[in-house]
Scaffold this motif. Structure first.
Motif, short mmCIF file in Angstrom:
data_model
loop_
_atom_site.label_atom_id
_atom_site.label_comp_id
_atom_site.label_asym_id
_atom_site.label_seq_id
_atom_site.Cartn_x
_atom_site.Cartn_y
_atom_site.Cartn_z
N ARG A 24 0.84 -1.20 0.00
CA ARG A 24 0.00 0.00 0.00
C ARG A 24 0.88 1.26 0.00
N ILE A 25 2.00 1.19 0.70
CA ILE A 25 2.96 2.30 0.64
C ILE A 25 3.50 2.43 -0.79
N PHE A 26 3.71 1.30 -1.46
CA PHE A 26 4.18 1.34 -2.85
C PHE A 26 3.15 2.02 -3.76
N VAL A 27 1.86 1.78 -3.51
CA VAL A 27 0.81 2.46 -4.27
C VAL A 27 1.00 3.97 -4.13
N ASN A 28 1.19 4.42 -2.89
CA ASN A 28 1.37 5.85 -2.65
C ASN A 28 2.67 6.37 -3.28
N LEU A 29 3.73 5.59 -3.20
CA LEU A 29 5.00 6.00 -3.82
C LEU A 29 4.85 6.15 -5.34
N ALA A 30 4.11 5.23 -5.94
CA ALA A 30 3.93 5.28 -7.39
C ALA A 30 3.11 6.50 -7.81
N MET A 31 2.36 7.08 -6.89
CA MET A 31 1.53 8.24 -7.19
C MET A 31 2.21 9.57 -6.85
N VAL A 32 3.40 9.52 -6.23
CA VAL A 32 4.09 10.75 -5.83
C VAL A 32 4.60 11.48 -7.07
N PRO A 33 4.32 12.77 -7.18
CA PRO A 33 4.86 13.55 -8.31
C PRO A 33 6.40 13.59 -8.26
N ALA A 34 7.02 13.68 -9.40
CA ALA A 34 8.48 13.64 -9.50
C ALA A 34 9.16 14.75 -8.69
N ASP A 35 8.50 15.87 -8.53
CA ASP A 35 9.12 17.00 -7.83
C ASP A 35 8.86 17.00 -6.32
N SER A 36 8.18 16.00 -5.82
CA SER A 36 7.84 15.95 -4.40
C SER A 36 8.83 15.07 -3.64
N HIS A 37 10.03 15.58 -3.44
CA HIS A 37 11.10 14.80 -2.83
C HIS A 37 10.83 14.48 -1.36
N ALA A 38 10.28 15.42 -0.62
CA ALA A 38 10.02 15.21 0.81
C ALA A 38 9.01 14.09 1.02
N GLU A 39 7.94 14.10 0.23
CA GLU A 39 6.92 13.05 0.36
C GLU A 39 7.50 11.69 -0.01
N ARG A 40 8.27 11.66 -1.08
CA ARG A 40 8.91 10.40 -1.51
C ARG A 40 9.84 9.85 -0.43
N GLU A 41 10.66 10.72 0.15
CA GLU A 41 11.60 10.29 1.19
C GLU A 41 10.86 9.81 2.45
N ARG A 42 9.78 10.50 2.79
CA ARG A 42 9.01 10.08 3.96
C ARG A 42 8.40 8.70 3.75
N LEU A 43 7.83 8.47 2.57
CA LEU A 43 7.24 7.16 2.28
C LEU A 43 8.30 6.07 2.21
N LEU A 44 9.47 6.39 1.65
CA LEU A 44 10.55 5.41 1.61
C LEU A 44 11.04 5.07 3.01
N LEU A 45 11.11 6.05 3.89
CA LEU A 45 11.51 5.80 5.27
C LEU A 45 10.50 4.88 5.95
N MET A 46 9.22 5.15 5.74
CA MET A 46 8.17 4.29 6.30
C MET A 46 8.30 2.86 5.76
N ALA A 47 8.54 2.75 4.45
CA ALA A 47 8.67 1.43 3.82
C ALA A 47 9.86 0.68 4.39
N HIS A 48 10.99 1.37 4.55
CA HIS A 48 12.19 0.72 5.12
C HIS A 48 11.93 0.20 6.52
N LYS A 49 11.35 1.03 7.35
CA LYS A 49 11.10 0.63 8.73
C LYS A 49 10.12 -0.54 8.79
N LEU A 50 9.08 -0.48 7.99
CA LEU A 50 8.10 -1.56 7.98
C LEU A 50 8.71 -2.85 7.45
N HIS A 51 9.50 -2.76 6.40
CA HIS A 51 10.13 -3.97 5.86
C HIS A 51 11.10 -4.59 6.86
N ARG A 52 11.88 -3.76 7.53
CA ARG A 52 12.82 -4.27 8.53
C ARG A 52 12.08 -4.97 9.66
N PHE A 53 11.01 -4.34 10.15
CA PHE A 53 10.23 -4.93 11.24
C PHE A 53 9.54 -6.20 10.77
#
Length: 142
Positions: A24-53
């Motif tokens: 579901r985080i990937f769905v949101n990442l795929a919808m992030v506009p190319a110029d929205s770096h902060a949103e992309r980084e936040r979602l990637l951080l969430m994805a990393h933490k969730l995957h690790r856990f």
């Protein structure tokens, strides 16, 4: 042995919670506009933490499952084809878990070419695997 079995079920459910939410985080990442770096980084951080856990939960769930299988006597299940099917599906879930890591890397590398619609369908694979495994374990149809 019932305590081990109970904790196995708890950790499997927790692991699957991560498998349900990470795509579901990937769905949101795929919808992030190319110029929205902060949103992309936040979602990637969430994805990393969730995957690790989720990886930690997977290890405990698989370890407890092995303990249950050996505790009940692995040879006792020799003719239990439902268990063979369940174990095959569990291997599929482990592969799905590792596929999530590869997909996460594609977002990190900016190499993802899949649409949010593809990820919406991909998200349902874990639900189908979970349902099939529960039915096999509870009903033991063959």
């Amino acid at each position: 042995m019932l305590w081990v079995k109970a904790f196995h079920i708890v950790f499997v459910a927790a692991w699957f919670a991560g498998l349900f939410y990470l795509p579901r985080i990937f769905v949101n990442l795929a919808m992030v506009p190319a110029d929205s770096h902060a949103e992309r980084e936040r979602l990637l951080l969430m994805a990393h933490k969730l995957h690790r856990f989720s990886t930690l939960l997977m290890g405990v769930a698989l370890g407890l499952g092995l303990w249950v299988w050996l505790g009940y006597g692995a040879g006792r299940f020799a003719g239990s084809y439902w268990l063979h099917a369940k174990l095959l599906l569990v291997l599929g879930v482990v592969g799905y878990h590792h596929m999530n890591r590869r997909l996460m890397r594609s977002f990190e590398d900016l190499s993802n070419r899949r649409s949010h619609r593809w990820f919406r369908v991909y998200n349902e694979v874990s639900v189908l695997l979970f349902a099939a495994i529960v039915v096999l374990a509870a009903v033991k149809p063959f």
